[in-house]
Motif scaffolding. Sequence first.
Motif, mmCIF file in Angstrom:
data_model
loop_
_atom_site.group_PDB
_atom_site.id
_atom_site.type_symbol
_atom_site.label_atom_id
_atom_site.label_comp_id
_atom_site.label_asym_id
_atom_site.label_seq_id
_atom_site.Cartn_x
_atom_site.Cartn_y
_atom_site.Cartn_z
ATOM 1 N N ARG A 242 11.503 28.454 109.752
ATOM 2 C CA ARG A 242 12.509 27.496 110.228
ATOM 3 C C ARG A 242 11.913 26.597 111.305
ATOM 4 N NH1 ARG A 242 16.795 30.211 113.221
ATOM 5 N NH2 ARG A 242 16.907 31.420 111.310
ATOM 6 N N LEU A 243 11.144 27.189 112.219
ATOM 7 C CA LEU A 243 10.498 26.401 113.263
ATOM 8 C C LEU A 243 9.493 25.418 112.655
ATOM 9 C CD1 LEU A 243 9.965 25.746 116.222
ATOM 10 C CD2 LEU A 243 8.296 27.611 116.237
ATOM 11 N N ALA A 244 8.691 25.881 111.696
ATOM 12 C CA ALA A 244 7.710 25.003 111.056
ATOM 13 C C ALA A 244 8.398 23.842 110.353
ATOM 14 C CB ALA A 244 6.861 25.796 110.063
ATOM 15 N N ALA A 245 9.487 24.119 109.645
ATOM 16 C CA ALA A 245 10.218 23.063 108.939
ATOM 17 C C ALA A 245 10.872 22.101 109.927
ATOM 18 C CB ALA A 245 11.270 23.678 108.017
ATOM 19 N N SER A 246 11.426 22.622 110.988
ATOM 20 C CA SER A 246 12.060 21.766 112.000
ATOM 21 C C SER A 246 11.043 20.881 112.702
ATOM 22 C CB SER A 246 12.795 22.627 113.034
ATOM 23 O OG SER A 246 13.862 23.318 112.429
ATOM 24 N N MET A 247 9.891 21.446 113.015
ATOM 25 C CA MET A 247 8.851 20.655 113.673
ATOM 26 C C MET A 247 8.356 19.536 112.764
ATOM 27 S SD MET A 247 8.668 21.723 116.703
ATOM 28 C CE MET A 247 7.215 20.861 117.219
ATOM 29 N N GLU B 177 15.311 6.357 104.872
ATOM 30 C CA GLU B 177 16.598 6.651 104.234
ATOM 31 C C GLU B 177 16.565 7.971 103.480
ATOM 32 O OE1 GLU B 177 17.265 3.094 101.972
ATOM 33 O OE2 GLU B 177 18.107 2.033 103.700
ATOM 34 N N ALA B 178 15.466 8.229 102.771
ATOM 35 C CA ALA B 178 15.331 9.504 102.064
ATOM 36 C C ALA B 178 15.309 10.670 103.049
ATOM 37 C CB ALA B 178 14.058 9.500 101.208
ATOM 38 N N ALA B 179 14.601 10.497 104.157
ATOM 39 C CA ALA B 179 14.528 11.550 105.171
ATOM 40 C C ALA B 179 15.905 11.839 105.755
ATOM 41 C CB ALA B 179 13.549 11.153 106.278
ATOM 42 N N ARG B 180 16.641 10.796 106.076
ATOM 43 C CA ARG B 180 17.985 11.006 106.638
ATOM 44 C C ARG B 180 18.865 11.758 105.654
ATOM 45 N NH1 ARG B 180 22.352 8.621 105.595
ATOM 46 N NH2 ARG B 180 21.332 6.822 104.663
ATOM 47 N N ARG B 181 18.850 11.331 104.392
ATOM 48 C CA ARG B 181 19.698 11.991 103.385
ATOM 49 C C ARG B 181 19.326 13.461 103.223
ATOM 50 N NH1 ARG B 181 18.915 7.164 100.571
ATOM 51 N NH2 ARG B 181 17.202 8.120 99.417
ATOM 52 N N TRP B 182 18.029 13.757 103.160
ATOM 53 C CA TRP B 182 17.641 15.129 102.880
ATOM 54 C C TRP B 182 17.718 16.016 104.116
ATOM 55 C CZ3 TRP B 182 14.278 19.163 103.712
ATOM 56 C CH2 TRP B 182 14.356 20.181 102.768
ATOM 57 N N PHE B 183 17.141 15.565 105.229
ATOM 58 C CA PHE B 183 17.094 16.417 106.416
ATOM 59 C C PHE B 183 18.464 16.623 107.057
ATOM 60 C CE2 PHE B 183 12.534 15.208 106.323
ATOM 61 C CZ PHE B 183 12.006 16.481 106.285
ATOM 62 N N ASP B 184 19.380 15.682 106.878
ATOM 63 C CA ASP B 184 20.733 15.848 107.424
ATOM 64 C C ASP B 184 21.674 16.541 106.452
ATOM 65 O OD1 ASP B 184 19.964 14.601 109.732
ATOM 66 O OD2 ASP B 184 20.963 12.697 109.301
ATOM 67 N N GLY B 185 21.272 16.696 105.208
ATOM 68 C CA GLY B 185 22.129 17.301 104.189
ATOM 69 C C GLY B 185 21.542 18.602 103.686
ATOM 70 N N PRO B 186 21.016 18.579 102.454
ATOM 71 C CA PRO B 186 20.506 19.821 101.869
ATOM 72 C C PRO B 186 19.380 20.457 102.678
ATOM 73 C CG PRO B 186 20.303 17.973 100.312
ATOM 74 C CD PRO B 186 20.916 17.445 101.563
ATOM 75 N N GLY B 187 18.562 19.641 103.319
ATOM 76 C CA GLY B 187 17.470 20.188 104.116
ATOM 77 C C GLY B 187 17.950 20.976 105.314
ATOM 78 N N ARG B 188 19.019 20.524 105.931
ATOM 79 C CA ARG B 188 19.575 21.256 107.074
ATOM 80 C C ARG B 188 20.112 22.609 106.617
ATOM 81 N NH1 ARG B 188 24.479 21.993 108.726
ATOM 82 N NH2 ARG B 188 25.325 20.345 107.422
ATOM 83 N N LEU B 189 20.829 22.608 105.510
ATOM 84 C CA LEU B 189 21.372 23.869 104.987
ATOM 85 C C LEU B 189 20.244 24.822 104.580
ATOM 86 C CD1 LEU B 189 24.260 22.377 102.841
ATOM 87 C CD2 LEU B 189 24.414 23.423 105.117
ATOM 88 N N ARG C 41 17.165 24.872 105.812
ATOM 89 C CA ARG C 41 16.482 25.339 107.026
ATOM 90 C C ARG C 41 17.256 26.457 107.711
ATOM 91 N NH1 ARG C 41 15.811 20.159 108.632
ATOM 92 N NH2 ARG C 41 17.375 20.382 110.237
ATOM 93 N N GLU C 42 18.578 26.367 107.710
ATOM 94 C CA GLU C 42 19.393 27.380 108.385
ATOM 95 C C GLU C 42 19.245 28.764 107.754
ATOM 96 O OE1 GLU C 42 23.343 25.772 108.331
ATOM 97 O OE2 GLU C 42 22.895 24.324 109.929
ATOM 98 N N GLU C 43 18.824 28.827 106.503
ATOM 99 C CA GLU C 43 18.667 30.100 105.798
ATOM 100 C C GLU C 43 17.275 30.714 105.969
ATOM 101 O OE1 GLU C 43 21.213 31.618 104.222
ATOM 102 O OE2 GLU C 43 22.458 29.961 104.951
ATOM 103 N N LEU C 44 16.368 29.988 106.573
ATOM 104 C CA LEU C 44 14.990 30.476 106.713
ATOM 105 C C LEU C 44 14.851 31.468 107.858
ATOM 106 C CD1 LEU C 44 12.993 27.125 106.358
ATOM 107 C CD2 LEU C 44 13.180 28.964 104.664
ATOM 108 N N PRO C 45 13.867 32.348 107.764
ATOM 109 C CA PRO C 45 13.529 33.197 108.919
ATOM 110 C C PRO C 45 13.005 32.315 110.059
ATOM 111 C CG PRO C 45 12.389 33.929 106.913
ATOM 112 C CD PRO C 45 13.076 32.646 106.590
#
Length: 122
Positions: A42-47, A20-32, A34-38
């Motif tokens: 970004r690839l490391a965080a996505s993996m 549940e914590a992963a869904r909340r973070w990776f689909d919300g603030p974490g996605r935003l 990640r989109e700002e990373l070089p």
Amino acid sequence: MVPLRDHLGALYRDTIAVSEAARRWFDGPGRLWREELPPGPRLAASMEALGVTTRLLAVMNWLLRPDHYGEVTVLGPIDCPELPPLPADHPLLATDGGPIALASRKVLARAHQLAALNGETP
């Protein structure tokens, strides 16, 4: 000694909480974030985000095996390898996603420990 069923129940609850914590973070603030990373970070965080999902699904799949119902006496091995720690400079560790990634590794390690306690090799 705590019955095996209690260990499985605690691991199930912890896996759900991390999921549940992963869904909340990776689909919300974490996605935003990640989109700002070089591209490289970004690839490391996505993996690692995919790794979190894979680990949690593997633990849930193992926990929900039909032979783990009722009075459990033997656990089969879990079919998901444990991983080395995240590198200290991993971009995710400086965010709220870092503890989630570490927690997903801990629940996987607990599943391996439970399987090993029953004489199985993970």
